[in-house]
Design a protein around this motif. Structure first.
Motif: not given
Length: 1599
Positions: A698-713
């Motif tokens: 369950n995620i949302r990506i905001p418009t016009g902004q910088l979203t980062m996805i992090v996590g292990q390999v």
């Protein structure tokens, strides 16, 4: 004898009209002249005026061409009319000469005039048609009416006088009446359709649209019938090729009907129509769709084929007739003839005409011409259809590739290799099958007909011969299958050999420095040995099949005639014997081909099966969220099918994909209120293997902004991006793009996209629909750098510049030879990983899209670059534009910039929110990040000390070009070939050069095969052909002796009476005479046949094995030359070019030249022996031969040049097509994310069409040649027959010999075009020998040295003292020196560091120690011995070096450390321990024997470098040279190494060429170099004290 129109017969007044005007036959004939004369009078002035005005306009362009209605019908009828006129003329002349005392001109004069008029009518029609002026056709209409009326009067008069169908002239007149009537009908039809006269509004007609487009140069479908049949329209192209080469521009575009798109739509409709509502899961049959789409042309072609085959049998029958009737005299009593006289002239019966040998000769000629025309037409139609089919299949496969589900590619169900095979192999197999398929049903008919005719000629004995042929056919099939198998194994060995060769060439520097060339050379030779073994089998089977082809007719003839002798007790007559001989020749071809055709049919079945599987494989879901057309609901019941299948199978809808226009784009409304660009609610996604990769998202990506996805390999970050792009199968949940209020109401399980249309200008300003996506594994097109970045968007200079700066690509672009116009990719220049990745990021930034997805763009970049990219590119460039950005990254220090963070773990979302949220709510995670960040920061400081990775990459790039600058970027290998000849490139020399046959190369090829083999081949070939001639000659003598004997015997006994009367008295003598004669003729015949068969075997074997020994020698010499060439050679010769010599060129020499050579010699000798035989029987033939030879010379000269050009075009257009397919398959996700499918499809269609145009022209050129050589052959048959009939009047060759001459003349027609085509092929193939030969002239290194190996002490160099005295070095005598007067002295055991900027000569110095470069002054003395005097292997095996780029070979670890197998295991383990690798190697399966893949890809770069160190330690030499060896190792490992070198090499001399200065601060001595001179030379401490010194400045810069 007076010539008078009606004949001047004394008894009857020929001009009397007492019984009524029309009852005078002569008057009726005169009346028949009127229409013809009328036509000639009217049309000639019009034609002359027309042509006169045309010549001033030069050639009328073909855009006015069109066909009037009934065009083909008219041509066919006119040809028939001409043929009937010829018959009428022949009949008139024969009946005139038979019986009447005076000449009756009126018997054949009207026929002749009719012939002229018919020819004129068709010329006139053609001119009217091309200028589109139908009013003038009225003249022709009047002519047909008049001719019809006059001929009808004649027919009516014949009927009145009781002349009936039993008389030939009646039949001919009736035929003419019918033909004139039909032509009148055609003319009326033109008036009806075009309304050019008698109607108020004539119809305006435009030529076909292809012709209005001047780019279409392939005119075959638009020219008239005659030009179609003889390829007359090709003349300008083929003759023009002689002056300047044919380029792509010259062959233009394809006509619309042949374009890949047209054919694809045809095939696809046929394919889709088979999907029925009742049974949607049954896959459509490809065979049926192919039949529906392309069945009609194949039927047409088969019809042509049947006609040609039936006409083919006219040859033997005419020969038998000619030989039979040469001897018959006109013995029929005149009294009988007078019975057939009506209207004062003689009428002959229908069969009588065919008993005249001259008439038969003309008939034979016409039959041959027609047969050949039909045959070529059949070939052409199948080839055109085959090309159309290939285009359609390629488009079909491509469309499918664009829809393949990603999981298919990654789970390995569909590998790239399979797709490439589908494109390169399977489609071609099907095309070839189509070429050959009319043979499948034409051949059995041909064989059956042949056997029936043989039976009719020779009775039962013929069936014996035929059965020999038929029984040996399965053997041929067996050989053919064996051939295919051996080819497979040969291929495996040769790929293996190529792999080894390319490894050697990539690591050639190392091999030379370690003196290991010969070990590796031997391993290649060993693989080559295996390859040659299977080539030997290949050669053996090929020669068997050639032998079968040559020997079967001999065996059949032998069996037949021996059998005939025993059954009938008499030999056959010459007419039967030679007809039978010709028939056997006809029969062998289909049987020989049948095995090939059957093999192709089997292959085609396999190909279709593979294609079917491919077309049925899973597809990606039709992205309804992108198109907004349909929303696909997945009920739980269908879940197991997977989303893709649900769409694919359940709805037989036309995919939106197939509109070749760009899909209509839905816009997002860029209002600020809308804050979510993408939203996923309780989604779980799978890659299609029933394992859920991502669950509970369950995620949302905001418009016009910088979203980062992090996590292990491996926690599913990339998968999340792909799931949002719709590349994964959704098991549950939904992806929303751009939230609008009503989205919420759409039921569960949907992927929906919605948005409202915007005003036009808005759309134009923001083409924001696709997603700019940069994948983790960078993907580049084979195109220029600029094309890779703009990627189909319009070029905007400012934007482009900004993007390039943001990705700091400018320095790299400056290094490329042509800046950003340099081709990169497979065919261009290979960039390093970091450079490739930056180009991919630049592509994503440049695109004007609302949403940008970047998948770990920093992975291959060093710290400076990633900072710059983050600041300039991501924060400035993208954020200024208010674009929505999703960034997957490992660099946690950038989290502070993120507007929104999604943290992932094991395929589900761990946390989502801003950094502040996470800091307050999830302290643990935040602290974990913090510790990681600190660690990264330390890495940062360490990183700053070292010279960055990027500069290193740039350096390698610069090296790659620096070494090539001497070559001045020669793009094309062929340039070297042209340099050899003189430079004056005026017209004449170029044309000469292009039409010369490369005899020198042929000689070079043959001589490398060995002189004994060449001698054997030549002598056995000549012997074989003379024996074959002898067999036929003997047969001629034997059969002639029969006929002469019986006539002689008859006349001798009953003097004066003819044998006709003696037949009722039984004669003992002739029988016994014959038996004696036969007992003399038969054994010789059998012996000759046996000798012929043996010689066939010997020749076929010698040619193949000559080819084999030539191939062996050429490859062996090439390999040795190249491996021992100086290193400079590899610097200036591109690797690809050398590899080409070993792959393509070697393959041609191995497999293609021998059969071509065999075929060429065989067909040439056959033609020569045939001409020799004819000339010896009828010497008059030689006079006619001169013009024929001249014609032949010009045809072959023009054809060879054109054919070579077209072949090159075909090859050069094929490569981009295959590349395009493979690069599409690799970059599928990117293309789909960008929504660029339509553009790529368009490109594929263009590439396919270009390649098909070239191939079509090539096959049309082959037809052009074959039609011409076949007509020449027909003329040869005609002249041979004419000469023998004519010479009979003077002296009298035996009937058998005439038959022999004609049979041979018939074979010439079959072999003439093979001579030319094989010549052309051989010329193309000899280019391979030429290329290989050009490498054989390279200089080798001087391996000997002036000292003997025995004079060098065993343990030299024992101390490791190095003195460099006044050393000057250059890479090549042409170039400037790189080291100038260098002096240095290194004491034993010293650690020396050498530093300096790039290009200062550091590496050159290290190479000088190994004598790898040209030392032209001064010397290097190691332990008292000048190294230039040592043999190279000795010198190089006693020193060791570690190079900058780690090189590993495929094999085991042991092989990499010690290929010579000299050391014990303990020694190897010790070396590994020193290099910090022992523990890692222990864990590998097999320990020291663990596998190393090609280039050591299964180890990291650092590990590879450590292996190279271990390799140097295994050699316990007292001098070690390290050339920038630690450049690609991280700091920690490097420190270990430094320690190791200090301890393990405590007592040895170590020379380090430093990349980073701080590595040599601990050295005993430092040498600083600049531009090939030593600037500073001292201890590092002393040098550091000189503040303004170079060394001090280096160290400062490096701190």
């Amino acid at each position: 004898m007076a010539l008078s129109f009606c004949g001047n017969n004394k008894d009857i007044n020929p001009y009397s009209v007492e019984n009524g005007t029309l009852n005078n036959g002569c008057f009726v004939d005169a009346l028949n002249l009127v229409p013809h004369v009328f036509l000639l009078f009217i049309t000639f002035p019009i034609l002359f005026i027309g042509w006169g005005s045309q010549s001033s306009k030069v050639q009328i362009h073909h855009n006015t061409w069109l066909h009037f209605p009934g065009h083909n019908m008219r041509w066919i009828l006119t040809f028939l009319l001409l043929f009937v006129h010829v018959c009428e003329f022949a009949e008139g002349i024969v009946s005139n000469s038979r019986v009447m005392s005076t000449n009756h001109l009126h018997l054949f004069m009207p026929a002749f005039m009719g012939f002229v008029a018919a020819t004129t009518s068709v010329v006139y029609y053609h001119n009217i048609e091309t200028s589109n002026f139908p009013k003038l056709l009225l003249v022709l209409f009047i002519y047909w009416v008049l001719a019809f009326i006059t001929k009808s009067i004649k027919l009516w008069k014949f009927a009145e006088f009781n002349v009936g169908p039993q008389h030939l002239r009646f039949c001919i007149t009736a035929l003419l009446v019918v033909l004139y009537g039909l032509l009148m009908g055609v003319e009326v039809n033109v008036i009806r359709v075009r309304k050019y006269v008698f109607f108020a509004n004539p119809q305006k007609v435009k030529p076909p649209e292809d012709l209005q487009d001047l780019g279409v140069r392939f005119l075959q479908p638009f020219v008239n019938l005659l030009s179609k049949a003889t390829y007359w329209w090709m003349n300008p192209l083929i003759i023009g090729a002689h002056k300047r080469p044919i380029e792509l521009k010259k062959i233009g575009k394809l006509p619309i009907a042949m374009r890949a798109l047209t054919n694809y739509l045809r095939l696809k409709d046929a394919y889709e129509d088979q999907r029925t509502a009742e049974d949607p899961d049954r896959p459509p049959s490809i065979w049926r769709s192919m039949y529906r789409a392309f069945g009609r042309p194949i039927l047409l072609s088969s019809t042509f084929r049947y006609l040609a085959d039936l006409l083919g049998f006219a040859g033997p029958l005419c020969i038998s007739g000619i030989v039979k009737h040469l001897k018959t005299k006109d013995d029929v009593a005149t009294a009988d003839k007078m019975k057939d006289t009506y209207l004062g002239v003689y009428f002959m019966s229908s069969t009588e005409l065919l008993q005249n040998s001259s008439v038969l000769a003309v008939l034979l000629f016409l039959a041959l011409v027609l047969q050949r025309t039909f045959l070529q037409a059949s070939y052409y139609v199948t080839i055109e259809t085959g090309i159309n089919l290939r285009g359609a299949l390629l488009a079909m496969i491509y469309n499918k590739i664009l829809r393949l589900s990603t999981s298919n590619m990654s789970m390995g169900e569909m590998t790239l290799g399979q797709i490439n095979n589908l494109v390169a192999i399977e489609t071609n197999q099907l095309m070839w099958f189509l070429f050959l398929c009319p043979n499948l049903w034409a051949m059995p008919v041909q064989i059956v007909m042949g056997v029936i005719l043989l039976y009719y000629l020779l009775g039962w004995s013929a069936l014996v011969g035929a059965s020999v042929i038929v029984l040996l056919a399965p053997v041929q099939y067996l050989i053919a299958t064996k051939l295919a198998d051996t080819q497979k194994s040969t291929l495996e060995h040769s790929t293996d050999r190529l792999k080894k060769t390319s490894e050697i060439l990539k690591g050639i520097k190392l091999l030379k420095l370690y003196a290991w060339e010969n070990i590796f050379c031997d391993s290649v030779e060993e693989t080559r040995g295996k390859e040659l073994t299977s080539l030997k089998t290949f050669a053996f089977y090929t020669s068997m099949s050639i032998f079968m082809n040559a020997a079967i007719p001999i065996a059949a003839v032998l069996a037949t005639f021996v059998m005939h002798h025993f059954l009938n007790k008499t030999g056959p007559t010459p007419s039967e014997a030679f007809a039978a001989l010709a028939l056997f020749h006809i029969l062998v071809t289909p049987l020989f081909l049948l095995s090939t055709v059957v093999r192709f049919a089997v292959k085609a079945l396999v190909s279709v099966q593979k294609l079917g599987e491919f077309l049925q494989s899973d597809e990606i879901g039709d992205d309804s969220w992108r198109n907004g057309d349909i929303s696909v609901s997945l009920e739980p019941g269908k879940k197991h099918l997977g989303m893709t299948k649900a769409i694919n199978r359940k709805q037989p809808m036309r995919y939106q994909m197939d509109n070749y226009e760009q899909p209509t784009r839905r816009q997002m409304r860029p209002t600020e209120t809308e804050d979510v660009a993408v939203k996923v609610s309780n989604g779980s996604f799978t890659w299609g293997n029933n394992l859920v990769t991502l669950s509970d998202i369950n995620i949302r990506i905001p418009t016009g902004q910088l979203t980062m996805i992090v996590g292990q390999v491996g926690c599913g970050k990339s998968s999340l991006l792909l799931a949002m792009l719709g590349e994964m199968q959704a098991v549950d949940g939904r992806v929303y793009w751009s939230k609008l209020p009503h989205c919420e109401m759409i039921n569960e399980g949907n992927i929906s996209w919605s948005g409202t249309e915007e005003s036009e200008e808005d759309i134009r300003s923001k083409n924001r629909y696709s997603v700019a996506y940069a994948a983790q594994k960078s993907w580049l097109l084979n195109a220029t750098v600029e094309e890779n970045i703009t990627f189909g968007s319009p070029f905007n200079k400012q934007r482009y510049k900004a993007v390039i700066d943001a990705c700091s690509l400018q320095p790299d672009i400056d290094l490329l030879p042509f800046g950003d116009q340099t081709e990169i990719g497979e065919r261009g220049i290979n960039l390093s990983g970091g450079q490739r990745q930056r180009i991919c990021v630049a592509r994503a930034l440049y695109q004007n899209t609302n949403i940008v997805f970047l998948d770990d763009p920093f992975s291959a970049l060093d710290i400076h670059l990633s900072d710059h990219l983050m600041q300039e590119g991501i924060l400035k460039f993208l954020q200024d534009d208010k674009r929505t950005l999703v960034l997957v990254t490992h660099k946690l220090q950038y989290l502070i910039h993120a507007d929104w963070i999604i943290a992932m773990k094991d395929g589900s979302v761990l946390r989502e929110g801003t950094l502040k949220d996470i800091q307050t709510h999830d302290v643990e995670l935040y602290d974990h990040w913090k510790t990681l960040m600190n660690r990264q920061d330390q890495g940062l400081e360490k990183d700053i000390q070292q010279d960055s990775q990027t500069t290193l990459e740039r350096k390698t790039l610069r090296r790659a070009f620096y070494s090539r600058e001497a070559k001045n970027q020669i793009d094309d290998e062929d340039e070297e070939e042209e340099e050899e000849e003189e430079d004056d490139d005026n017209m004449s020399t170029t044309t000469n050069r292009r039409s010369k046959i490369p005899w020198k190369m042929c000689w070079c090829y043959l001589s490398s095969g060995g002189f004994f083999m060449v001698f054997l081949m030549v002598s056995s070939k000549l012997l074989k052909h003379s024996v074959i001639v002898a067999i036929d000659y003997w047969l001629a003598l034997w059969t002639s002796s029969k006929t002469e004997q019986s006539t002689d015997a008859g006349t001798d006994l009953f003097t004066g009476t003819s044998p006709a009367n003696s037949s009722n008295i039984t004669l003992p003598t002739p029988g016994t005479l014959e038996a004696e004669k036969d007992s003399y003729y038969l054994p010789v015949f059998i012996i000759l046949c046996a000798a012929g068969i043996t010689l066939c075997l010997i020749t076929s074997l010698t040619v193949e094995f000559l080819g084999l020994s030539a191939a062996t020698n050429l490859h062996h010499n090439l390999l040795n030359k190249i491996i021992h060439a100086p290193i400079r050679f590899f610097d200036i010769t591109p690797l690809g070019q050398i590899l080409n010599r070993f792959s393509a060129d070697t393959n041609i020499i191995d497999q293609h030249i021998p059969p071509t050579l065999e075929s060429l010699t065989r067909s040439t000798l056959l033609c020569l022996s045939a001409i020799g035989v004819i000339a010896s029987i009828t010497p008059a033939f030689l006079i006619a031969l001169v013009p024929l030879a001249v014609a032949f010379y010009f045809i072959q000269k023009y054809f060879r040049v054109a054919s070579k050009d077209l072949q090159d075009l075909d090859d050069s257009t094929q490569l981009p097509l295959l590349c395009h397919f493979s690069e599409t398959a690799e970059g599928l996700t990117t293309i789909r994310a960008f929504r660029h499918e339509a553009r790529f499809k368009q490109r594929m269609l263009e590439l396919t069409d270009t390649n098909n145009t070239a191939y079509l022209f090539l096959s049309a050129a082959n037809r052009w040649l074959e039609v011409r050589t076949d007509y020449l052959g027909a003329v040869i048959v005609l002249t041979a027959a004419g000469a023998s009939i004519w010479s009979l009047r003077y002296n009298n060759p035996a009937g058998g010999l005439v038959g022999l001459g004609l049979t041979y003349a018939l074979t010439v027609t079959n072999y003439l075009n093979w001579v030319v085509r094989n010549l052309a092929d051989l010329e193309v193939q000899m280019a391979a020998v030429k290329k290989v030969n050009s490498f054989l002239s390279t200089e080798s290194e001087n391996y000997e040295g002036s000292m003997d190996t025995s004079q060098v002490p065993e343990n030299w160099p024992h101390d490791g003292e190095i003195k460099i005295q006044d050393l000057c070095v250059r890479y090549d005598p042409m170039l400037k020196p790189v080291l100038k007067h260098v002096n240095a002295c290194i004491k034993p055991g010293q650690k020396v560091g050498i530093c300096g900027r790039t290009g200062s000569g550091k590496s050159s110095l290290s190479l000088a120690f190994f004598n790898m470069v040209d030392i032209f002054e001064g010397k290097i003395i190691i332990d008292g011995i000048d190294i230039c005097k040592l043999p190279l292997p000795t010198l190089r095996s006693r020193l060791s070096i570690i190079l900058q780029d780690p090189v590993l070979f495929s094999g085991s670890i042991r092989f990499n450390l010690d290929p010579e197998r000299m050391c014990t295991d303990d020694r190897l383990w010790e070396a590994l321990e020193i290099a910090q690798l022992k523990n890692m190697v222990k864990t590998l399966p097999g320990g020291l024997d663990a596998v190393v893949t090609e280039g050591g890809e299964n180890f990291s770069v650092g590990q590879r470098q450590l292996f190279c160190l271990a390799r140097a330690f295994v050699r316990k030499s007292s001098i070690l040279i390290m050339d920038e060896a630690t450049a690609s190792i991280d700091m920690a490992t490097e420190n270990i190494l430094q320690k190791v070198v200090m301890t393990a090499f405590a007592d040895r001399t170590v020379v380090t060429i430093a990349h980073r200065v701080h590595t040599i601060l601990t050295a005993d001595l430092v040498i600083v170099m600049k531009r090939g001179n030593i600037m500073e030379y001292d201890k590092p401490e002393t040098l550091l004290e000189q503040e303004d010194g170079m060394f001090a400045s280096f160290v400062k810069a490096d701190m």
